[in-house]
Design an enzyme around this catalytic site. Sequence first.
Site, short mmCIF file in Angstrom:
data_model
loop_
_atom_site.label_atom_id
_atom_site.label_comp_id
_atom_site.label_asym_id
_atom_site.label_seq_id
_atom_site.Cartn_x
_atom_site.Cartn_y
_atom_site.Cartn_z
N GLU A 137 0.82 -1.22 0.00
CA GLU A 137 0.00 0.00 0.00
C GLU A 137 0.85 1.26 0.00
OE1 GLU A 137 -4.49 -0.36 1.72
OE2 GLU A 137 -2.95 0.08 3.20
N THR A 212 -3.97 -17.20 5.17
CA THR A 212 -5.13 -16.95 6.03
C THR A 212 -6.40 -17.23 5.23
OG1 THR A 212 -5.17 -14.60 5.45
CG2 THR A 212 -3.90 -15.22 7.40
N ASP A 244 -4.85 -7.81 9.15
CA ASP A 244 -3.76 -7.00 9.73
C ASP A 244 -3.51 -7.40 11.18
OD1 ASP A 244 -3.70 -5.59 7.31
OD2 ASP A 244 -5.19 -4.14 8.04
N SER A 283 -10.38 -1.90 16.36
CA SER A 283 -10.85 -3.23 16.78
C SER A 283 -9.74 -4.16 17.23
CB SER A 283 -11.54 -3.95 15.63
OG SER A 283 -12.20 -3.11 14.81
O1 RIB Z 1 -6.79 -3.98 5.87
C1 RIB Z 1 -7.71 -2.98 6.21
C2 RIB Z 1 -7.25 -1.64 5.72
O2 RIB Z 1 -7.24 -1.65 4.32
C3 RIB Z 1 -8.13 -0.49 6.11
O3 RIB Z 1 -7.79 0.05 7.36
C4 RIB Z 1 -7.96 0.48 4.94
O4 RIB Z 1 -7.30 1.65 5.27
C5 RIB Z 1 -7.22 -0.31 3.88
O5 RIB Z 1 -5.91 0.04 3.82
#
Ligand code: RIB
Length: 296
Positions: A137, A212, A244, A283
């Site tokens: 990202e 996963t 994540d 969360s």
């Molecule tokens: O993996 C979830 C995340 O994907 C979100 O928090 C959003 O910002 C995207 O990056």
Amino acid sequence: MNKVLNFGSVNIDHVYTVGHFVQPGETISCQSYRRFAGGKGLNQSIALAQAGAIVYHAGKVGADDLWLKTLMDDKGVDTRLVETSNGPSGHAIIQVNAAGENAIVIVGGANQLISAAFIGRSLANFGIGDFLLVQNEVSNVPQIIQSAHAQGLDVVFNPAPMTADVLAYPLELVDILVVNETEAHALTGESEPQKIYAVLSQRYPAMAVVITLGHKGAYFFDAHSQLHQPIQAVQVVDSTGAGDTFIGFFLAELINTNDPQVALAYATKAAAICVTRLGAAASIPSRTEVEAQPPS
Ligand code: RIB
């Protein structure tokens, strides 16, 4: 203790709960709207810190959004390598439907301003025994992987979001690859865990692979072991950030115990808690909450 350098995105998540995902040509009203901290990078840094790892986040945020950096500080992430940019922060538009599934559009913003010079500066104090974690990202991912490997770090790569150019990244330098079903299929053409690993191990024999599978749990494969961990069934409110959370807790516990089965168990418990709440970073559970969960 080994340090983790997480080179990752920092986003503002605009979260809309909806009865169903908006269809082409349709206009719908949401049931609720909230703004959260997010970004796969920020979420994974917070999960690592909550799990007890020593984590440094490297990335960029817009100068008007220092609250994102403060949040990471408050959660125990070292943010000395988070730089500010004059342009806007990255953001995400997230629909969450009645089943807790999400549909996400991201806007790169400052996450796309990762330069070679910034990569060099960020890696200066890391070396053998440390880990580089990176997702897909931010800009310049191939160079982040190459520079970290050259400096002796173990490279952990989560190719999310998956894009066609990932296939040309220097994946032979990756020590641990963490993928979901979609990413694994895009990389290998396979859907079944053993077949996915068979393809990857042929291409990259030294790579460990974590797959996963949502409610079907998670797998770990390397040259010596094939492990599976089921996940506890829970009421899903919002699955955003579950992957994540899994990655942060998995890596933290792998560093802590050097035992992938223990790390899988810990990470699946953390992800199961994450999906019961709305939002991504918001969360992510604490270590105490995860330890209070019964085994799955
Ligand atoms: O993996 C979830 C995340 O994907 C979100 O928090 C959003 O910002 C995207 O990056």
